[in-house]
Scaffold this active site. Structure first.
Site, PDB file in Angstrom:
ATOM      1  N   ASP A 210      -9.976  -5.826  -6.291  1.00 14.06           N
ATOM      2  CA  ASP A 210      -8.725  -5.192  -5.926  1.00 14.06           C
ATOM      3  C   ASP A 210      -7.636  -5.522  -6.957  1.00 14.06           C
ATOM      4  OD1 ASP A 210      -7.104  -3.827  -3.737  1.00 14.06           O
ATOM      5  OD2 ASP A 210      -6.045  -5.736  -3.830  1.00 14.06           O
ATOM      6  N   GLU A 279     -10.409  -2.240  -9.908  1.00 15.74           N
ATOM      7  CA  GLU A 279      -9.402  -1.222  -9.591  1.00 15.74           C
ATOM      8  C   GLU A 279      -8.209  -1.418 -10.513  1.00 15.74           C
ATOM      9  OE1 GLU A 279      -6.542   0.149  -5.864  1.00 15.74           O
ATOM     10  OE2 GLU A 279      -6.948  -1.969  -6.237  1.00 15.74           O
TER      11      GLU A 279
END
Length: 551
Positions: A210, A279
């Site tokens: 993330d 990401e």
């Protein structure tokens, strides 16, 4: 040595290259205990659906211990499962069943920040002299008491929150309850990497990282410069968010991250055949950063940016432009493409506002996504053609949506529970009186049981097309070359070795005609589209496609 023992001894290190990864949002996949919230046992029970779909791997959004202020993306213990989702043994059950079905398991790692209820932060904020005092990003105020600089939180307002105990500000790129870890501190890095080993030892096959470009901040805490209005876009934050008014060169995207990603990769390489996808959230330099993080063979195996997750309409020209931009920015890199995920409006709604035949539109988009160069993420429910749910303000759970309502309604509309059985309570998701988010009637009408076994449905198209994709290695690992756009028709070739596959898509609600490239071509079947050739012209019905192999 027989084939089975050889596979066990030397697993495919490149399994991720061209893999189809199915994203599970655990709160909304399947509830096994009747509390209205999905859990790990529910995931295990529904893995046969993913196997039947033909996905290679699953990515499970966070299930770690958390106060759930940001629904698991605020971790309070990296080494345990939140009781809401079950236990560590329940997670082991997911791994065992997934591997039995031939499915790899990737989990979401959120290491740019923790929850403010994490024991590390509780200790860090207790004084300026405790052993973890430097584990988070602390700073004195300016002489007038204001925050140290102009950095903004992506969830709105200043990225700095005052702490009265330390009489200092701490950095939070997201919610105030998500303080940023200080990865400039080697002890923080070492501890995080040990948590990575913990999950690898339990059998996970990889990670989704993330906010990977948020790990480091500028140690001098310099102000971000303003971003000219003409350079702004809404690819990573809604247009109403002032976060878009800055060029984020000091609060994220720092060069120090490269060395840490190499350390991270070294840990992965201690185990066989592990892969990670990062990401990268940046509206100006996203693909450039992807190139940096995936170059060589010592950092991320792949990253995804937001080009195909942004609101920008998907046109034939746009597809080619994005692939070319990726090739230019990341010549050594490997992309992981997605049209939908847990953070954005579902793509059938985002791009199909005026489309009458949403199912035909969904099938075409799936076929474009699944023939791109790169790996692919499918978000739960997109295989049913689900649209964005319209959630009433009183039912909202997402703090992002509550903050920017009504101009931005948040992320709850793509996070509603999965629909399995149209005849059961809560569409088979849960036996609870009330689910954590409401289930729209229009979703119930698209439940798995209403589509299974019917060739014309979106679900059966995904299954059929994934099987078609597996027949031709060029789709998974080959190169891509685009032909000039002809009106509404997108054309490209996927090539690997001596194999070349021609892909043509009519991205329009009207029939289209396009010329066949020179050469001998063999029309392919088994993909579910009905296009015809006449006098070296391909006649494509609305939202249709054509595929051929070079003879």
């Amino acid at each position: 040595m027989n084939a089975v023992s050889q596979t066990v001894m030397s697993p495919d290190k490149d399994w991720w290259r061209g893999a189809v990864i199915y994203q599970i949002y655990p709160r909304s996949y399947q509830d096994s205990n009747g509390d209205g919230i999905g859990d790990l046992k529910g995931i295990t029970a529904r893995l046969p659906h993913i196997a039947a779909l033909g996905a290679d791997a699953i990515w499970i959004s966070p299930f770690f211990k958390s106060p759930m202020k940001d629904f698991g993306y605020d971790v309070s213990d990296y080494l345990d499962v939140d009781p809401m989702f079950g236990s560590l043994s329940d997670f082991d059950g997911v791994i065992a069943e997934a591997h039995r079905l031939g499915i790899k398991v990737m989990i979401d790692l959120v290491i740019s920040h923790t929850s403010d209820q994490h024991a590390w932060f509780v200790e860090s904020r207790s004084s300026r002299t405790n052993p973890k005092s430097d584990w988070y990003v602390w700073s004195d105020p300016k002489p007038d008491g204001t925050p140290p600089n102009n950095w903004l939180s992506i969830f709105g307002g200043s990225a700095w929150q005052w702490d009265p105990t330390r009489m200092q500000y701490y950095l939070h790129n997201f919610l105030t309850s998500q303080p940023d870890l200080n990865l400039h501190n080697p002890d923080v890095q070492d501890t995080l990497l040990e948590s990575v080993r913990f999950w690898l030892r339990r059998g996970v096959d990889g990670f989704r990282l993330d906010t990977i470009n948020f790990y480091f901040h500028d140690k001098e805490l310099r102000d971000n410069p303003a971003l000219a209005p003409e350079r702004r876009n809404a690819s990573t934050a809604p247009a109403v968010n002032p976060y878009n008014f800055q060029e984020h060169i000091y609060d994220k995207n720092r060069p120090e991250n490269i060395a840490f990603l190499k350390r991270f990769r070294a840990v992965l390489d201690e185990f066989p055949a592990i892969a990670a996808v990062g990401e990268v959230g940046d509206s100006q330099r996203g693909l450039e950063i992807v190139g940096e993080y995936t170059s060589g063979d010592d950092k991320m195996q792949m990253c995804y940016a937001f080009e195909f997750l942004a609101p920008d309409a998907l046109t034939p020209a746009r597809v080619g432009e994005v692939q070319q931009a990726f090739a230019d920015a990341a010549p050594e890199g490997w992309a992981c493409w997605a049209f939908s995920n847990h953070d954005v409006v579902r793509h059938v709604s985002r791009w199909g506002l005026d489309v009458v035949d949403r199912d035909a539109f969904a099938k075409l988009l799936a076929s474009i996504l699944l023939t791109q160069r790169g790996s692919v993420c499918i978000y739960q429910g997109e295989e049913l053609g689900l649209t964005e749910a319209d959630i009433a303000f009183e039912d909202l759970q997402d703090p992002y949506g509550i903050q920017f309502w009504p101009e931005f309604k948040g992320r709850d509309g793509c996070r509603t529970p999965m629909v399995w059985d149209s005849r059961s309570q809560n569409a088979g998701f849960s036996t609870a009186d009330k689910t954590w988010l409401p289930i729209p009637v229009e979703h119930v009408l698209k439940a798995v049981d209403t589509q299974e076994g019917k060739p014309e449905t979106v679900l059966e198209h995904y299954r059929r097309f994934l099987a078609f994709r597996r027949e031709f290695p060029a789709f998974a690992k080959g190169g891509i070359a685009f032909n000039p756009v002809e009106g509404s028709v997108l054309t490209y070739r996927r090539t690997m070795g001596n194999e070349t596959i021609l892909c043509m898509f009519n991205m329009s609600a009207e029939p289209a005609v396009a010329g066949m490239p020179e050469g001998e071509w063999q029309t392919l079947s088994g993909h579910g589209f009905d296009s015809t050739i006449e006098n070296q012209k391909v006649h494509l019905p609305a939202w249709s496609a054509y595929f051929a192999r070079h003879a």
